[in-house]
Motif scaffolding. Structure first.
Motif, PDB file in Angstrom:
ATOM      1  N   TRP A  60       0.759  -1.151   0.028  1.00 10.85           N
ATOM      2  CA  TRP A  60       0.102   0.042   0.043  1.00 10.85           C
ATOM      3  C   TRP A  60       0.702   1.359   0.025  1.00 10.85           C
ATOM      4  O   TRP A  60       1.867   1.455   0.912  1.00 10.85           O
ATOM      5  N   LEU A  61       0.611   2.124  -1.082  1.00 16.09           N
ATOM      6  CA  LEU A  61       1.346   3.415  -1.059  1.00 16.09           C
ATOM      7  C   LEU A  61       0.506   4.456  -0.929  1.00 16.09           C
ATOM      8  O   LEU A  61      -0.706   4.409  -1.468  1.00 16.09           O
ATOM      9  N   SER A  62       0.697   5.413   0.066  1.00 19.25           N
ATOM     10  CA  SER A  62      -0.435   6.356   0.208  1.00 19.25           C
ATOM     11  C   SER A  62       0.388   7.535   0.210  1.00 19.25           C
ATOM     12  O   SER A  62       1.395   7.925   0.949  1.00 19.25           O
ATOM     13  N   PHE A  63      -0.319   8.671  -0.333  1.00 23.81           N
ATOM     14  CA  PHE A  63       0.170   9.940  -0.085  1.00 23.81           C
ATOM     15  C   PHE A  63      -0.809  11.146  -0.153  1.00 23.81           C
ATOM     16  O   PHE A  63      -1.891  10.820  -0.763  1.00 23.81           O
ATOM     17  N   ASP A  64      -0.768  12.133   0.631  1.00 28.64           N
ATOM     18  CA  ASP A  64      -1.806  13.104   0.878  1.00 28.64           C
ATOM     19  C   ASP A  64      -2.149  13.955  -0.491  1.00 28.64           C
ATOM     20  O   ASP A  64      -1.070  13.961  -1.311  1.00 28.64           O
ATOM     21  N   ASP A  65      -3.330  14.771  -0.257  1.00 29.78           N
ATOM     22  CA  ASP A  65      -3.099  15.538  -1.612  1.00 29.78           C
ATOM     23  C   ASP A  65      -2.468  16.664  -1.694  1.00 29.78           C
ATOM     24  O   ASP A  65      -2.236  17.163  -2.679  1.00 29.78           O
ATOM     25  N   ASP A  66      -1.782  17.020  -0.549  1.00 32.42           N
ATOM     26  CA  ASP A  66      -0.412  18.123  -0.745  1.00 32.42           C
ATOM     27  C   ASP A  66       0.648  17.525  -0.237  1.00 32.42           C
ATOM     28  O   ASP A  66       1.526  18.145  -0.256  1.00 32.42           O
ATOM     29  N   ASN A  67       1.182  16.148  -0.496  1.00 32.67           N
ATOM     30  CA  ASN A  67       2.107  15.478  -0.260  1.00 32.67           C
ATOM     31  C   ASN A  67       2.682  14.503  -1.160  1.00 32.67           C
ATOM     32  O   ASN A  67       2.920  13.550  -0.962  1.00 32.67           O
ATOM     33  N   PRO A  68       2.904  14.879  -2.502  1.00 30.42           N
ATOM     34  CA  PRO A  68       3.408  14.196  -3.537  1.00 30.42           C
ATOM     35  C   PRO A  68       4.663  13.675  -3.338  1.00 30.42           C
ATOM     36  O   PRO A  68       5.543  14.589  -3.180  1.00 30.42           O
ATOM     37  N   PRO A  69       5.052  12.543  -3.637  1.00 26.15           N
ATOM     38  CA  PRO A  69       6.405  12.109  -3.770  1.00 26.15           C
ATOM     39  C   PRO A  69       7.208  12.724  -4.724  1.00 26.15           C
ATOM     40  O   PRO A  69       6.631  12.729  -6.054  1.00 26.15           O
ATOM     41  N   ILE A  70       8.341  13.104  -4.624  1.00 18.19           N
ATOM     42  CA  ILE A  70       9.408  13.389  -5.648  1.00 18.19           C
ATOM     43  C   ILE A  70       9.880  12.366  -6.680  1.00 18.19           C
ATOM     44  O   ILE A  70       9.877  12.430  -7.634  1.00 18.19           O
ATOM     45  N   GLN A  71      10.501  11.619  -5.942  1.00 18.62           N
ATOM     46  CA  GLN A  71      11.025  10.151  -6.718  1.00 18.62           C
ATOM     47  C   GLN A  71       9.966   9.209  -6.840  1.00 18.62           C
ATOM     48  O   GLN A  71       8.901   9.469  -6.500  1.00 18.62           O
ATOM     49  N   ASN A  72      10.295   8.084  -7.109  1.00 19.37           N
ATOM     50  CA  ASN A  72       9.439   6.930  -7.429  1.00 19.37           C
ATOM     51  C   ASN A  72       9.366   6.102  -6.310  1.00 19.37           C
ATOM     52  O   ASN A  72      10.364   5.354  -5.999  1.00 19.37           O
ATOM     53  N   PRO A  73       8.427   6.303  -5.293  1.00 20.86           N
ATOM     54  CA  PRO A  73       8.594   5.593  -4.076  1.00 20.86           C
ATOM     55  C   PRO A  73       8.431   3.876  -4.242  1.00 20.86           C
ATOM     56  O   PRO A  73       8.615   3.002  -3.230  1.00 20.86           O
ATOM     57  N   LEU A  74       7.885   3.361  -5.437  1.00 19.06           N
ATOM     58  CA  LEU A  74       7.695   2.056  -5.529  1.00 19.06           C
ATOM     59  C   LEU A  74       9.229   1.331  -5.728  1.00 19.06           C
ATOM     60  O   LEU A  74       9.226   0.113  -5.623  1.00 19.06           O
ATOM     61  N   GLU A  75      10.039   2.220  -5.907  1.00 24.24           N
ATOM     62  CA  GLU A  75      11.543   1.428  -5.889  1.00 24.24           C
ATOM     63  C   GLU A  75      11.963   0.927  -4.417  1.00 24.24           C
ATOM     64  O   GLU A  75      12.752   0.004  -4.411  1.00 24.24           O
TER      65      GLU A  75
END
Length: 213
Positions: A60-75
């Motif tokens: 489960w990958l979750s991020f808030d509507d104002d907290n987008p990841p910069i890199q690819n967290p699926l790595e």
């Protein structure tokens, strides 16, 4: 087979950088994206946990509507950790503390101070770090965490004092429950998340002036 539930819990508003992050992730064939709008926030997260367990998702990958990841967290899946947070900067300055040389910004990965019964920002901000707690703005969790029955019982519920004050927010309360169940928590400073905030620029100037004068 790896299958990832990607969620953005929201009340309906998404920052454009969050949209861009979702557009990048949607090209991964392992990903299924949902944007649930249940209220309040903890209720939303608990509904997502139900969706996660009802499917055959492995992560489960979750991020808030104002907290987008910069890199690819699926790595980060390859690290096979229970819980990994993508640290995000938090605006800290309070005009009432002017003159105390307090930091105006900190990163939301924490160590627990037993003596003070409080959480302090983790100091070594380099790569993968084991920590006691993370913020829930952007995180990756493996299925085994929620397969523990204890983590299916309102894991994100805040902890309240008898007066009705918040003693532990949903993120710290979740991390305490996870640690009590034997799960390990990490933050990866090589995979930070944005944090979109509305700030009064004069306050920013005063905060940094207070820090260096």
């Amino acid at each position: 087979m790896t299958k990832i539930l990607v969620t953005v819990p929201t009340t309906g508003w998404l920052h454009k950088q969050t949209v861009f992050a979702l557009l990048r992730l949607q090209h991964d064939p392992r990903v299924h994206i949902i944007i649930p709008t249940h209220n309040p926030y903890e209720h939303n997260l608990h509904r997502i946990v139900g969706d996660f367990l009802a499917g055959d998702y492995t992560h489960w990958l979750s991020f808030d509507d104002d907290n987008p990841p910069i890199q690819n967290p699926l790595e980060l899946i390859e690290l096979d950790k229970d819980i990994i947070g993508c640290p995000t900067p938090v605006w800290h300055y309070d005009e009432r503390t002017a003159g105390k040389k307090e930091r105006p910004v900190y990163w939301n990965a924490y160590d627990y101070d037993v003596v003070a019964d409080a959480y302090r920002p983790h100091e070594t901000m380099d790569g993968l770090q084991r920590v006691d707690a993370i913020g829930t703005g952007c995180f990756l969790i493996t299925r085994r965490v929620f397969e523990d029955p204890r983590m299916q019982c309102a894991p994100f519920m805040r902890v309240w004092t008898k007066e009705g004050y918040v003693e532990r927010g949903n993120d710290l309360a979740f991390c305490e429950r996870a640690r009590a169940c034997g799960f390990e928590i990490y933050a990866h400073y090589g995979y930070p998340a944005m944090h979109i905030n509305e700030l009064e620029i004069g306050g920013v100037v005063r905060a940094f002036r207070n820090l260096y004068e």
